[in-house]
Design an enzyme around this catalytic site. Structure first.
Site, PDB file in Angstrom:
ATOM      1  N   TYR A 144     -34.039 -38.845 -33.769  1.00 52.83           N
ATOM      2  CA  TYR A 144     -33.312 -38.902 -32.505  1.00 52.83           C
ATOM      3  C   TYR A 144     -33.328 -37.526 -31.890  1.00 52.83           C
ATOM      4  CZ  TYR A 144     -29.408 -39.543 -29.218  1.00 52.83           C
ATOM      5  OH  TYR A 144     -28.627 -39.597 -28.091  1.00 52.83           O
ATOM      6  N   ASP A 239     -36.609 -29.830 -33.953  1.00 56.18           N
ATOM      7  CA  ASP A 239     -35.306 -30.157 -33.384  1.00 56.18           C
ATOM      8  C   ASP A 239     -34.269 -29.935 -34.477  1.00 56.18           C
ATOM      9  OD1 ASP A 239     -33.036 -31.152 -32.289  1.00 56.18           O
ATOM     10  OD2 ASP A 239     -33.870 -33.090 -31.710  1.00 56.18           O
ATOM     11  N   LYS A 267     -24.880 -28.701 -31.584  1.00 53.90           N
ATOM     12  CA  LYS A 267     -23.758 -29.007 -32.482  1.00 53.90           C
ATOM     13  C   LYS A 267     -23.019 -27.739 -32.970  1.00 53.90           C
ATOM     14  CE  LYS A 267     -25.048 -33.698 -33.171  1.00 53.90           C
ATOM     15  NZ  LYS A 267     -26.411 -34.175 -32.928  1.00 53.90           N
TER      16      LYS A 267
HETATM   17  C1  LIG Z   1     -27.206 -34.772 -31.720  1.00 54.88           C
HETATM   18  C2  LIG Z   1     -28.658 -34.568 -31.600  1.00 54.88           C
HETATM   19  C3  LIG Z   1     -29.300 -34.426 -30.353  1.00 54.88           C
HETATM   20  C4  LIG Z   1     -28.595 -34.649 -29.049  1.00 54.88           C
HETATM   21  O1  LIG Z   1     -27.589 -33.738 -28.837  1.00 54.88           O
HETATM   22  P1  LIG Z   1     -26.414 -34.109 -27.783  1.00 54.88           P
HETATM   23  O2  LIG Z   1     -25.593 -32.859 -27.754  1.00 54.88           O
HETATM   24  O3  LIG Z   1     -25.718 -35.300 -28.338  1.00 54.88           O
HETATM   25  O4  LIG Z   1     -27.071 -34.397 -26.495  1.00 54.88           O
HETATM   26  C5  LIG Z   1     -30.644 -34.111 -30.353  1.00 54.88           C
HETATM   27  N1  LIG Z   1     -31.334 -33.945 -31.486  1.00 54.88           N
HETATM   28  C6  LIG Z   1     -30.756 -34.087 -32.699  1.00 54.88           C
HETATM   29  C7  LIG Z   1     -31.557 -33.861 -33.925  1.00 54.88           C
HETATM   30  C8  LIG Z   1     -29.400 -34.421 -32.783  1.00 54.88           C
HETATM   31  O5  LIG Z   1     -28.848 -34.593 -33.987  1.00 54.88           O
END
Ligand SMILES: *Cc1c(COP(=O)(O)O)cnc(C)c1O
Length: 423
Positions: A144, A239, A267
């Protein structure tokens, strides 16, 4: 458990907010629940509007590695607020946090701040395309990367439990340049590169996927992605929105000893405020406006309150032995948990301070495997844990998190309660 106030709050919320929530997974539908409304949080404890206390293993989806409301972070944020909450003009806090990130994650030679992980990834992809002059992006099933249109292809997290691999409202032409392949499958990656290598701008990957539940990369897989992208002059994007400052001070890339071209973080980096960032090689980042032709901007980006909270958080994390201690605590916990679960047909996938329980007898190495996990059994388990005052992440396609604030007593009680789960 008394839930009247949450139920009333939900009834009121749905009148004005779709599903009563501002992010779908919070609705708790896949576990047959209605949302909890939280009044306050401190340390590992969240308190709902009915006065029920829960020990939190979701921690705002991994944000609070120090626990909720760490006193030093609170103090820094409060001090920042007193000086104004947004300027739309540069402030010293932005450079300070960028310096701290660069020190921990040296591959992020230059850094641009945004407000969410979604934005960070969206911008990183645009930059990769602008830099390489190519269009194709390779991602992995079950990873994701936020909810930008072109990445909602075989996506994990909340999309996974909706049982749809994608979203309506995304024209086919928008995802025509995205190819999703199975995670941990070198041959699948090689095949796409052989056929389309010259058109591939980047491979984007969660170095340790946490949005199909925690799934570990097989030996050599991350290294292979580094090699093949270099071979075809494509970029490698890590990511690390979850893994950054979670697995090690330098994220998964430090743990693996791999240098991606671009990284995204989020995060943890905002210290509990909306902040995320992308960054990478200087020559690539120089393509960004105002230095270069790739446009990217944000009214609240580099917000001084978020920057201050983020800086103090990273300072605390860079203290001697922080990760050794946290990861050792998590390892002990996971070992005990696995022993107590022996023969219950539950897989515990774990690395560092994140873990997922998959209700399946078989090992989980991919999204295919993860999807075989029993959602009904998990739903019962979630409700059981909630009744026992544990708030775990409400899906097997998510990770649970341990913070430095979790006590041994809380971790041992978690195991004791899990062991008594009657199917
Ligand atoms: C949470 C997450 C996102 C998206 O971040 P948001 O702040 O919710 O838009 C993208 N990549 C990864 C790996 C994530 O865990």
């Amino acid at each position: 458990m008394k839930r009247n106030n949450s139920e009333n709050a939900y009834k009121e919320a749905v009148k004005y907010i779709p599903g009563g929530v501002n992010s779908p997974v919070r609705a708790l539908r896949s576990v047959g629940e209605t949302p909890l409304f939280i009044r306050k949080a401190a340390g590992t404890r969240i308190t709902d509007v009915d006065g029920n206390h829960f020990t939190d293993f979701c921690l705002s989806w991994g944000v609070f590695i120090l626990g909720h409301g760490h006193p030093a972070v609170k103090k820094a944020a409060t001090k920042a607020i007193a000086r104004g909450t947004s300027y739309g003009i540069p402030s010293l806090q932005e450079t300070e946090l960028a310096m701290r990130i660069n020190k921990q994650i040296p591959s992020m030679e230059k850094i641009r701040f945004v407000n969410s992980g979604t934005e960070a990834v969206m911008s990183a992809i645009r930059l990769a395309r602008g830099y390489t002059g190519r269009n194709l992006i390779i991602k992995f099933d079950g990873c994701y990367h936020g909810h930008a249109d072109h990445l909602l292809v075989s996506a994990g997290s909340g999309v996974a439990s909706l049982n749809s691999s994608s979203s309506t409202g995304v024209p086919d032409s928008f995802v025509a340049h995205t190819i999703s392949v199975p995670f941990n499958d070198k041959n699948a990656v090689q095949k796409v590169f052989r056929e389309k290598g010259k058109d591939i701008a980047a491979v984007i990957v969660e170095p340790v996927p946490a949005n199909m539940g925690v799934v570990l990369p097989k030996e050599g897989f991350p290294e292979y992605l580094r090699e093949i992208t270099a071979q075809y002059n494509s970029l490698l994007i890590f990511d690390e929105v979850i893994t950054g400052f979670r697995l090690a001070a330098g994220g998964a890339q430090e743990a693996f000893g791999i240098k991606p071209d671009i990284s995204t973080i989020g995060k943890i980096v905002g210290g509990g405020f909306p902040a995320a960032a992308f960054g990478g090689r200087e020559d690539i980042m120089s393509y960004l406006a105002p230095d270069g032709p790739v446009y990217q901007a944000g009214t609240l980006s580099g917000n001084p309150v978020a920057m201050s909270a983020g800086s103090v958080t990273l300072e605390l994390l860079s203290g001697d032995g922080f990760y050794e201690e946290l990861n050792a605590k998590a390892d002990t916990f996971i070992t005990k948990l696995k022993n107590s679960l022996y023969n219950k047909e539950i897989q515990v996938n774990h690395t560092g301070s994140m873990f997922t329980l998959f209700f399946t007898p078989e090992e989980v190495h991919s999204f295919e495997d993860a999807k075989k996990a029993d959602q009904e059994r998990f739903a019962r388990f979630f409700r059981y844990m909630l009744a026992n005052r544990f708030y775990i992440s409400p899906s097997q396609f998510e990770a649970n998190f341990i913070s430095s604030a979790h006590s041994e007593k809380e971790l041992n009680r978690f195991i004791k309660v899990v062991t008594k789960f009657q199917e």
